[in-house]
Design an enzyme around this catalytic site. Sequence first.
Site, PDB file in Angstrom:
ATOM      1  N   ASP A  31       0.826  -1.205   0.000  1.00  0.00           N
ATOM      2  CA  ASP A  31       0.000   0.000   0.000  1.00  0.00           C
ATOM      3  C   ASP A  31       0.864   1.260   0.000  1.00  0.00           C
ATOM      4  O   ASP A  31       0.531   2.250  -0.644  1.00  0.00           O
ATOM      5  CB  ASP A  31      -0.901   0.027   1.238  1.00  0.00           C
ATOM      6  CG  ASP A  31      -1.918  -1.094   1.203  1.00  0.00           C
ATOM      7  OD1 ASP A  31      -1.913  -1.850   0.217  1.00  0.00           O
ATOM      8  OD2 ASP A  31      -2.705  -1.201   2.158  1.00  0.00           O
ATOM      9  N   ASP A  35       0.677   4.282  -2.507  1.00  0.00           N
ATOM     10  CA  ASP A  35       0.397   5.650  -2.060  1.00  0.00           C
ATOM     11  C   ASP A  35       1.466   6.623  -2.551  1.00  0.00           C
ATOM     12  O   ASP A  35       1.162   7.754  -2.932  1.00  0.00           O
ATOM     13  CB  ASP A  35       0.345   5.718  -0.529  1.00  0.00           C
ATOM     14  CG  ASP A  35      -0.882   5.007   0.029  1.00  0.00           C
ATOM     15  OD1 ASP A  35      -1.829   4.780  -0.745  1.00  0.00           O
ATOM     16  OD2 ASP A  35      -0.873   4.672   1.224  1.00  0.00           O
ATOM     17  N   LYS A 114      -7.146   3.735  11.690  1.00  0.00           N
ATOM     18  CA  LYS A 114      -7.534   3.517  10.296  1.00  0.00           C
ATOM     19  C   LYS A 114      -7.510   2.019  10.036  1.00  0.00           C
ATOM     20  O   LYS A 114      -6.450   1.427   9.858  1.00  0.00           O
ATOM     21  CB  LYS A 114      -6.591   4.257   9.350  1.00  0.00           C
ATOM     22  CG  LYS A 114      -7.076   4.189   7.908  1.00  0.00           C
ATOM     23  CD  LYS A 114      -6.272   5.093   7.011  1.00  0.00           C
ATOM     24  CE  LYS A 114      -6.887   5.199   5.629  1.00  0.00           C
ATOM     25  NZ  LYS A 114      -7.109   3.935   4.968  1.00  0.00           N
ATOM     26  N   ARG A 135     -18.092   0.217  -1.199  1.00  0.00           N
ATOM     27  CA  ARG A 135     -17.757   1.544  -1.684  1.00  0.00           C
ATOM     28  C   ARG A 135     -17.838   1.644  -3.206  1.00  0.00           C
ATOM     29  O   ARG A 135     -18.245   2.666  -3.746  1.00  0.00           O
ATOM     30  CB  ARG A 135     -16.351   1.929  -1.221  1.00  0.00           C
ATOM     31  CG  ARG A 135     -15.984   3.309  -1.711  1.00  0.00           C
ATOM     32  CD  ARG A 135     -14.826   3.887  -0.949  1.00  0.00           C
ATOM     33  NE  ARG A 135     -13.555   3.438  -1.473  1.00  0.00           N
ATOM     34  CZ  ARG A 135     -12.407   4.037  -1.204  1.00  0.00           C
ATOM     35  NH1 ARG A 135     -12.369   5.082  -0.402  1.00  0.00           N
ATOM     36  NH2 ARG A 135     -11.285   3.585  -1.703  1.00  0.00           N
ATOM     37  N   LYS A 285      -9.396  13.630  12.253  1.00  0.00           N
ATOM     38  CA  LYS A 285     -10.598  14.344  11.802  1.00  0.00           C
ATOM     39  C   LYS A 285     -10.783  15.615  12.630  1.00  0.00           C
ATOM     40  O   LYS A 285     -10.559  15.585  13.846  1.00  0.00           O
ATOM     41  CB  LYS A 285     -11.839  13.458  11.997  1.00  0.00           C
ATOM     42  CG  LYS A 285     -11.758  12.136  11.251  1.00  0.00           C
ATOM     43  CD  LYS A 285     -12.990  11.281  11.497  1.00  0.00           C
ATOM     44  CE  LYS A 285     -12.841   9.956  10.735  1.00  0.00           C
ATOM     45  NZ  LYS A 285     -13.940   9.022  10.976  1.00  0.00           N
ATOM     46  N   LYS A 309      -0.580   7.827   7.515  1.00  0.00           N
ATOM     47  CA  LYS A 309      -0.259   6.454   7.145  1.00  0.00           C
ATOM     48  C   LYS A 309       0.979   5.931   7.857  1.00  0.00           C
ATOM     49  O   LYS A 309       1.978   6.630   7.979  1.00  0.00           O
ATOM     50  CB  LYS A 309      -0.031   6.367   5.629  1.00  0.00           C
ATOM     51  CG  LYS A 309      -1.302   6.512   4.807  1.00  0.00           C
ATOM     52  CD  LYS A 309      -2.254   5.374   5.101  1.00  0.00           C
ATOM     53  CE  LYS A 309      -3.077   4.914   3.933  1.00  0.00           C
ATOM     54  NZ  LYS A 309      -2.502   4.422   2.762  1.00  0.00           N
ATOM     55  N   CYS A 403      25.310 -30.685   8.251  1.00  0.00           N
ATOM     56  CA  CYS A 403      25.527 -29.354   8.801  1.00  0.00           C
ATOM     57  C   CYS A 403      26.315 -28.509   7.798  1.00  0.00           C
ATOM     58  O   CYS A 403      27.371 -28.942   7.331  1.00  0.00           O
ATOM     59  CB  CYS A 403      26.289 -29.444  10.116  1.00  0.00           C
ATOM     60  SG  CYS A 403      26.740 -27.825  10.772  1.00  0.00           S
ATOM     61  N   CYS A 406      29.972 -27.903   9.526  1.00  0.00           N
ATOM     62  CA  CYS A 406      30.971 -28.926   9.848  1.00  0.00           C
ATOM     63  C   CYS A 406      30.720 -30.236   9.123  1.00  0.00           C
ATOM     64  O   CYS A 406      31.480 -31.191   9.281  1.00  0.00           O
ATOM     65  CB  CYS A 406      31.044 -29.142  11.359  1.00  0.00           C
ATOM     66  SG  CYS A 406      29.574 -29.903  12.049  1.00  0.00           S
TER      67      CYS A 406
HETATM   68  S1  IVH Z   1     -13.452   8.284   7.698  1.00  0.00           S
HETATM   69  C1  IVH Z   1     -14.801  10.558   3.589  1.00  0.00           C
HETATM   70  N1  IVH Z   1     -12.458   6.762   9.524  1.00  0.00           N
HETATM   71  O1  IVH Z   1     -10.163   4.568   4.954  1.00  0.00           O
HETATM   72  C2  IVH Z   1     -14.014   9.391   4.045  1.00  0.00           C
HETATM   73  N2  IVH Z   1     -12.252   6.058   7.281  1.00  0.00           N
HETATM   74  O2  IVH Z   1      -8.940   6.278   2.721  1.00  0.00           O
HETATM   75  C3  IVH Z   1     -14.022   9.409   5.508  1.00  0.00           C
HETATM   76  N3  IVH Z   1     -11.143   3.909   6.996  1.00  0.00           N
HETATM   77  O3  IVH Z   1     -12.434   4.021   2.516  1.00  0.00           O
HETATM   78  C4  IVH Z   1     -13.583   8.117   5.995  1.00  0.00           C
HETATM   79  N4  IVH Z   1     -10.800   3.529   9.134  1.00  0.00           N
HETATM   80  O4  IVH Z   1     -13.042   2.848   4.601  1.00  0.00           O
HETATM   81  C5  IVH Z   1     -12.655   6.921   8.211  1.00  0.00           C
HETATM   82  N5  IVH Z   1     -11.637   5.495  11.286  1.00  0.00           N
HETATM   83  C6  IVH Z   1     -11.842   5.654   9.983  1.00  0.00           C
HETATM   84  C7  IVH Z   1     -11.414   4.700   9.036  1.00  0.00           C
HETATM   85  C8  IVH Z   1     -11.634   4.953   7.678  1.00  0.00           C
HETATM   86  C9  IVH Z   1     -10.633   3.057   7.903  1.00  0.00           C
HETATM   87  C10 IVH Z   1     -11.098   3.712   5.531  1.00  0.00           C
HETATM   88  C11 IVH Z   1     -12.403   4.032   4.881  1.00  0.00           C
HETATM   89  C12 IVH Z   1     -12.058   4.751   3.619  1.00  0.00           C
HETATM   90  C13 IVH Z   1     -10.586   4.836   3.646  1.00  0.00           C
HETATM   91  C14 IVH Z   1     -10.193   6.238   3.265  1.00  0.00           C
END
Ligand code: IVH
Length: 673
Positions: A31, A35, A114, A135, A285, A309, A403, A406
């Site tokens: 990932d 990214d 996350k 999604r 957030k 990340k 081994c 040896c």
């Molecule tokens: S908030 C508008 N909170 O991360 C998007 N997302 O890159 C706001 N994810 O697809 C998402 N843990 O599925 C939010 N505590 C968390 C999260 C979370 C994992 C995932 C989510 C989203 C992706 C965003």
Amino acid sequence: MDARSRMEFLQAELTRHAELYYQFEKPEISDTEYDLMFRELLELEAAHPEWAAVDSITKRVGAAPVEGFEQWRHGVPMLSLDNAFGAAELADFDTRLKRFLGRDEAIEYLVELKYDGLSLSLSYEAGVLVRAVTRGDGTTGEVVTANARTIRDIPLRLKEEFSGEVRGEVIMFKSVFASLNEDRISRGVSPFANPRNAASGGMRQLDSKLVAERRLNFLAYGLGAFDGKLPESQLGVMEMLADLGFGRQSQHWVCGSVDELVAVTEQVLASRAGLDFGIDGCVVKVNSIALQRELGNTARGPRWATAYKFPSEQAFTTLVDIGQQVGRTGVVTPVAHLEPVYVGGVTVSRATLHNYEELAKKDVRVGDTVIVQRAGDVIPEVVGPVLEQRSADAMAYVEPTECPECGTQLVRVEGFVALRCPNRKGCPAQIASKLVHFVSRKAMDIEGLGEKQIVRYLGEPEGNPLLTDVPSIYALKDRREELLGLERMGEQSVANLLAAIEASKNQPLARFVFALGIPLVGERTAADLAREFRTLEGIRDATADELDDVPDIGTRTAEEIHDWFREPENESLIDALLDAGLEPVEGAVPKGDQFAEKVFVFTGKLEQFTREEAEAWVMDLGGKAAGSVSKKTSYVVAGPGAGSKLAKAESLGVVVLTEAEFVAMLPEGMLGA
Ligand code: IVH
């Protein structure tokens, strides 16, 4: 490559990798790598908007929906998040928001984990689950309601008559992943690559019975479309979700500054390996919903949140060779030599394959693309091969019979999976690693005698080497001239080395016991033994039952220690060392006996002193300190952030004390001393 070609290249690569990830669930890169490429393309597009592809991947969120499921348009799009790597980028995020809002005061944030899974939107009507949608491309996803119903923490009916969308992540617990994989391997089915793939692949099964077998979980983190009155803060949203019946609440922290954000994310990163589910970072957030509204969204995601990340814990690389390593006790283990790869925050070129049985089970072959994992501080390991990429002529690995050091025929010890070289006295690898361990920093700590010197002195001078076994270290003083004769050994370095060797004769007993290299006896167990029995004689003479009675020493270790001291070879090793003048410093006498027979475990954060200090006091008062909670534990002293040890104490009915309650048990003056 010029910028324009680079952009074309990135666009093509990212499209291909997104497809591998979303459509086929067979990622080829980590990932983090994805990214970073994504970010590079974003930056290039910002610098050269005229060259950006009209259908650039940066303008899309996820992947096009797969066929087989009904499609559904989300009430509110499921957006993506911007990434921040490192503390400086968190500060940039904060600065950017303040500038956008035109304000100087601090912004309050809510930090969440996350989760590394598959995002899901749940629609409720008057409290009843009517639809679950993945999604998809962010606007339209697949209806997977039947599958969602198999997930136990998705309420089918909420505690209140809520109508709207609840958003969260479908994940697989690591413990479930491990047990499912064990079962798959035993049935000859290829194991899942990681919990995330197992979860996201699981939700896309057309047969929901198969989904149920995956024992998935759901963690709610927010709301989508919702007509009712929103709480005033993101924290309030979390509380609202709990009130609605989303039981499993995520951990979250309110932070008032960038420094606090950095501290919390560091703490989360440090505890990551201990969580039972995978996280790939934190989500930061803006806490105030009013400010969230003011900030709004960009095409890709909300301006009011960012994904902080962590380095990816898994990566793909090539297995260049399988080597062998001979340990101190003669156990031969396979080691993977890898094309260097960045994983878990470091570059890895060697990884453990554990043992030959495990290697055969995983069936990794030289030339394979393999998944490498490094979680927390643990040694990097090879998870398994990517079978789709195996070349037709890759040969299965054949276990060694001799081994590598040896040439002695290897044996398999009954009851153990390990292959062992039985040439304990003659195998140069075993002798060298015993010596290296004996002199190491946490053992006898002999400065000037490291691995390089040991290997050299075991071979020089030819015919009559300076070192032959552990006791020969203490005979080096009679070979001063020869030491001086070796290149790059001046008077001073020889004098320093010999002084360090002399000084080691009076190391504390715990170090000496650790230095002996008794199987299963690490630093902590060695300290336990020294404290409990106080003298070398006491440890030597202890019965297996007496050893087993020591907190933190299990039956198997007790037997291993007991037997080790009764092997003639080990008896003569200790005698030879004592003859050479070793006199380990024995345990100090306790200052009191208030805590006699009492076993303490400290967990969580302590405010007034360190865990080591507290343990020392307990021992001074005749008590014992242990690292893990068991039936033998008398008290658990738990500070903030205490986790599994506290839970275990509660389940065993062990008395739990606060730090203040513990202090109250100490005699006056101890804390200030
Ligand atoms: S908030 C508008 N909170 O991360 C998007 N997302 O890159 C706001 N994810 O697809 C998402 N843990 O599925 C939010 N505590 C968390 C999260 C979370 C994992 C995932 C989510 C989203 C992706 C965003």
